[in-house]
Design a protein around this motif. Sequence first.
Motif, PDB file in Angstrom:
ATOM      1  N   LYS A 146       0.808  -1.214   0.000  1.00 41.79           N
ATOM      2  CA  LYS A 146       0.000   0.000   0.000  1.00 41.79           C
ATOM      3  C   LYS A 146       0.842   1.264   0.000  1.00 41.79           C
ATOM      4  O   LYS A 146       0.547   2.238  -0.657  1.00 41.79           O
ATOM      5  CB  LYS A 146      -0.906   0.014   1.263  1.00 41.79           C
ATOM      6  N   ILE A 147       1.918   1.177   0.774  1.00 37.40           N
ATOM      7  CA  ILE A 147       2.697   2.410   0.935  1.00 37.40           C
ATOM      8  C   ILE A 147       4.193   2.070   1.027  1.00 37.40           C
ATOM      9  O   ILE A 147       4.585   1.131   1.698  1.00 37.40           O
ATOM     10  CB  ILE A 147       2.180   3.219   2.151  1.00 37.40           C
ATOM     11  N   VAL A 148       4.967   2.856   0.307  1.00 33.66           N
ATOM     12  CA  VAL A 148       6.406   2.573   0.217  1.00 33.66           C
ATOM     13  C   VAL A 148       7.194   3.830   0.569  1.00 33.66           C
ATOM     14  O   VAL A 148       6.888   4.920   0.080  1.00 33.66           O
ATOM     15  CB  VAL A 148       6.774   2.122  -1.219  1.00 33.66           C
ATOM     16  N   GLY A 149       8.182   3.640   1.407  1.00 33.14           N
ATOM     17  CA  GLY A 149       9.106   4.741   1.702  1.00 33.14           C
ATOM     18  C   GLY A 149      10.439   4.430   1.053  1.00 33.14           C
ATOM     19  O   GLY A 149      10.995   3.354   1.257  1.00 33.14           O
ATOM     20  N   VAL A 150      10.936   5.357   0.243  1.00 31.94           N
ATOM     21  CA  VAL A 150      12.226   5.120  -0.422  1.00 31.94           C
ATOM     22  C   VAL A 150      13.276   5.989   0.249  1.00 31.94           C
ATOM     23  O   VAL A 150      13.097   7.205   0.387  1.00 31.94           O
ATOM     24  CB  VAL A 150      12.150   5.426  -1.928  1.00 31.94           C
ATOM     25  N   MET A 151      14.332   5.337   0.685  1.00 30.72           N
ATOM     26  CA  MET A 151      15.380   6.061   1.405  1.00 30.72           C
ATOM     27  C   MET A 151      16.598   6.277   0.510  1.00 30.72           C
ATOM     28  O   MET A 151      17.191   5.334   0.007  1.00 30.72           O
ATOM     29  CB  MET A 151      15.780   5.275   2.658  1.00 30.72           C
ATOM     30  N   ASP A 152      16.945   7.534   0.326  1.00 33.23           N
ATOM     31  CA  ASP A 152      18.106   7.911  -0.492  1.00 33.23           C
ATOM     32  C   ASP A 152      19.202   8.469   0.399  1.00 33.23           C
ATOM     33  O   ASP A 152      18.943   9.359   1.209  1.00 33.23           O
ATOM     34  CB  ASP A 152      17.719   9.006  -1.494  1.00 33.23           C
ATOM     35  N   ARG A 153      20.431   7.991   0.201  1.00 34.00           N
ATOM     36  CA  ARG A 153      21.554   8.586   0.950  1.00 34.00           C
ATOM     37  C   ARG A 153      22.293   9.567   0.022  1.00 34.00           C
ATOM     38  O   ARG A 153      23.498   9.510  -0.195  1.00 34.00           O
ATOM     39  CB  ARG A 153      22.494   7.481   1.434  1.00 34.00           C
ATOM     40  N   HIS A 154      21.507  10.400  -0.611  1.00 37.04           N
ATOM     41  CA  HIS A 154      22.002  11.364  -1.597  1.00 37.04           C
ATOM     42  C   HIS A 154      20.817  12.236  -1.920  1.00 37.04           C
ATOM     43  O   HIS A 154      19.694  11.757  -1.918  1.00 37.04           O
ATOM     44  CB  HIS A 154      22.460  10.608  -2.855  1.00 37.04           C
ATOM     45  N   ASP A 155      21.044  13.509  -2.204  1.00 42.26           N
ATOM     46  CA  ASP A 155      19.898  14.342  -2.551  1.00 42.26           C
ATOM     47  C   ASP A 155      19.976  14.810  -3.992  1.00 42.26           C
ATOM     48  O   ASP A 155      21.054  14.863  -4.593  1.00 42.26           O
ATOM     49  CB  ASP A 155      19.795  15.555  -1.618  1.00 42.26           C
ATOM     50  N   GLY A 156      18.835  15.136  -4.515  1.00 38.96           N
ATOM     51  CA  GLY A 156      18.764  15.609  -5.893  1.00 38.96           C
ATOM     52  C   GLY A 156      18.665  17.121  -6.008  1.00 38.96           C
ATOM     53  O   GLY A 156      18.386  17.638  -7.073  1.00 38.96           O
ATOM     54  N   TYR A 157      18.879  17.827  -4.911  1.00 40.55           N
ATOM     55  CA  TYR A 157      18.868  19.292  -4.910  1.00 40.55           C
ATOM     56  C   TYR A 157      17.656  19.866  -5.638  1.00 40.55           C
ATOM     57  O   TYR A 157      17.770  20.431  -6.720  1.00 40.55           O
ATOM     58  CB  TYR A 157      20.182  19.853  -5.455  1.00 40.55           C
ATOM     59  N   ASN A 158      16.554  19.634  -5.032  1.00 37.20           N
ATOM     60  CA  ASN A 158      15.286  20.128  -5.561  1.00 37.20           C
ATOM     61  C   ASN A 158      14.850  19.420  -6.849  1.00 37.20           C
ATOM     62  O   ASN A 158      14.029  19.914  -7.601  1.00 37.20           O
ATOM     63  CB  ASN A 158      15.301  21.657  -5.746  1.00 37.20           C
TER      64      ASN A 158
END
Lengths: 392, 102, 310
Positions: free
Chosen positions: A317-329
Motif C-alpha cells: 500500500k505504501i512505500v518509503g524510499v530512502m536515499d543517501r544522496h539528494d537531488g537538490y530540488n
Amino acid sequence: MSDKKNLKAKTGNEAMAEAMRQINPDVVAAYPITPATEIVQIFSQFVADGLVATEFVAVESEHSALSACIGASAAGARAMTGTSSQGLALMYEMMYIAAGLRLPIVMAEVNRALSAPINIHGDQSDTMCARDSGFLQIYCENSQEAYDSMIQAVRICEHPEVLLPATVSTDGFIISHCLEAIEMLKDEQVKEFVGTYKPKHWLLDVDHPFTLGAIDLQDYYFEHKRQEIEAMRKATKVVKEIGQEFGRKFGRSYDMLETYKLEDAEAAIVVLGSTAGTVKVVIDEMRKQGKKVGLLKLRVFRPFPFEDIREALKNIKIVGVMDRHDGYNAYVPPVCSEVRSCLYELDKRPKIASYVYGLGGRDITLEMITGIYNELLSGKISAEVKYSGVRE
Amino acid sequence: MGEIKVARKKGWKELPEGDYLEPGSAAVFETGDWRSERPVWIPENCIQCLFCWVYCPDSSVKVKDSLMTGFDYKHCKGCGICVTECPGKKGNKAIKMEAEKK
Amino acid sequence: MANLKELATRPELLSGGHRLCAGCGAGIIARQVMMAAADKPVVVTNATGCLEVSTTIYPFSAWKTSWFHSAFENAAASCSGIEAAYKALKRTGKVDKDIRFIAFGGDGGTYDIGLQSLSGAMERRHRMLYVCYNNEAYMNTGIQRSSSTPLGAYTTTAPNGKVKKGKEQVRKNLTEILVAHNIPYVAQTAIGYWNDLITKVQKALDTAGPTFINVIQPCRLGWGYSPEDTVTLGRLAVETCLWPVYEVVNGKYKINVKPKEKKPIIEYLKLQSRFKHLFKPENESVITEIQRNIDEHWAWLHLMEEDTNK
C-alpha cells in the motif's frame, strides 16, 4: 556447496582486497583515498609478498588510475581499481569512457560523501553521480556481500553480452572499517569461478592490429551508445545467472534485489547498502508488535531492476524510499525517482514517500527507521521529500 | 569534401561492439579533391633522394623498391611540401605544381 | 644513422586518407616516428588532439598498427596501463612478442592538461616513448594559447589588441622538466631534420625505460604561413637557435645541430602571421626580448653540454 565454513574476521576493505587477491587480476592501478585506502594498501602488500601475479601501478591520481586500467583492459588484461568519493569524482570522465569502449573493469568502491564541505564518511552521493556512466552498480549490505560481489562482478562484466565495467560499493566506515565474520572461498574456487579474461580484440594481439577510441560523429555515436544501452539491459539477466551460479557452487545466491518480509507487508522501505541491515532489525521488532512491515533492498542499481521492483511492490500500500544522496530540488532524489517511475506503470500503485538520510555519514538509528515505518503505516505522508536526522 | 559513398550505414546490431575500427581503413577515403594544385613528377630531374617521400604528411608519394615512382592522387592534398623539399638535378626540380583542372 | 632507402622498404603504418590539413606537420612527425618504429610491433596511444581526431574519424582509421585513444589528459597514463598489461601478460605467457609503446600528444595534451599524467608515467619508469608534436597552441580547438606558446605570438585566447601584444609570457621549458625526471633519454628535434628525428626515435625505442621527444611542429593554420613552408619553418626554428636540436642521454647533454651561423629571429618571425603585430614600431621591444631569450638559452645549453661531458 562447501561443507566446511572458512570463516574469517574481515573488514569490508579487507574483504574486498582478499577478493582481489583471489581474483589475481593482471593489472591493478589505484590511488589512495579515505576510506578506500586500505584496499590499495592491503593489495600492495599482496603484490610485495608475491601472493598475486598482478602488475600494480601506483599512479599519481584517480584519473590516471582509471586511465591506466582502461589502457590495460584494452591491451587484453583483466584490470581492477578501487576508490571513493572525490577519487571517483576525478574518475567520472574516464568512467563514461571505460563503459563506452566496453571495457570490463571492476572497481572496489567505498561510498563517501562528496565535498564541499569535505567529509570522509559514508553517503552514496559519489556513485549516484555516476549512475548514468555506463558502469554497473552493485551496493553491498555487508562485507560478505562485498566479497562475493567482487568475485561475481568479474564474471558479469566480462560476459560477452555485457562487456561493461562495474562498481562494487560498500558504505564508508560502516562497512569498510567494521570487522565481520565472512565466509571466504578457497583460492582455487575463486580462480576457477572467474576463469581467464578472453577479449575478442586486444591491443597486445599485435598480429591483429585495430583502432580503439576513434572519433564517432553524428552518424555513428548513437549506434554505439545504443549497443551500450543494450549491453546494460542484458546485464540484468547476466547478474541473475551469475548470482545463481554462485549460489549453486558456494551456497550464497544473489539477485538484483532482495526482499525481507515483504510478501504480506503493508508498508515497505526501499533502500540500498548497509542501512538494509538496520532496517531488517527494525522489521523484526515491529513484526513482534504485529506491524506488517517489509524491506526491498536494491542490490543492483544499474542496470535498474524495474520489472522485479514492480513485481515485488505491486501489492504494497505504501512505500518509503530512502536515499543517501539528494537531488537538490529534483522532485525526489534518484532512487526514489526511479522506483516511483517504474511503479507508475501499475494500475494500482503504492503511495510513495521519499526520505533523504545519512548525508556525510550521519547515523541512521533504529528509532529513525521505526519512525519512518510508523509514518508510512499511518498513511499520513506528503509528496515533499523528508530529511531524516537533520537538525532543524 | 571527399565523402566516399557508403552504400548503407550499418545499424547498431550490425556494427562491431564498441568503437572498434579496422586498421588502415582510411585508405578508402579520398582527400585528393582538397587540392587546388597537383604535384607533377619530372623523372629526368629526379635523383631519388626520397625527401619528397619522407616529408609527405599524407603518405602520398609512391615508392617501389626504394624508388620514387609518382604520386597517390587519391590522397595527395596538394600542400607542395614535396616541391619545396625537392633538391632536383642541377637546380632543376623534379616536381612542379600545376593547377587542378576542375 | 637512418637510411631513407632502407626506411622506404618498411611498411607504412599511417595510411593516406586521414583528414589533417594539407601540409600538416603532425602528419609528417607521426609518419617519421612510425617509419622508425616499423621494425618491431608497436602499440600507439594518442591524446585527444588534431592527430587523433583527424586520423580516426569513424569508420576510417589511418593507423595500421594497434592504436588507442581514450581522453585528452591521459595518453601517458593509458600507455602506462598498456605497458603494465604487457608486463603482466608476458609473465603469464599470453604475449611472447617484443612490443614497443609510443604515446603521441600535442602541446595541450603534454605541456598542460596531460603534464601530471606524463610526469607520473615517467617517474614510474614505464618503458614507453612519449612524443610531443608541439605546435605551440591548442590548434584542434582553434589556436588557443598553451604554456608552449612563445612570447608575443597571437592566439585566439591571447590575441594582440589595442593594449596587448599577443602572449605576454615566455613558454615553459618542458624538455628540461622531463630532464629533471632523471629518465634515460630526453630529446628535442624539429621537422626538417628527418634523420635526427628518426635516429632519436630509434634510440628512444631501444632504451629500456621512459623516453621523451619534443618535436616542434609548424602549423600552417595557427602560425599563418603557406602549407609548402612547413618543413622550411621547422628548419628555421633550429637555424635561429630558437628550438635547439639536442638530446640528454642519462644526464649528458649533446647539441645535435649547431648552425654555423645563428640566423636572427626576425627571419623566422616574419614568415608567420601570428607574429605580424610584433613588427609595429611600438612592439619592437618584444622581438628584442625574444632574441635575448634565445641567446641566453643557447649559451646555457652549451654550458650544460660542456658541464655534463667533463
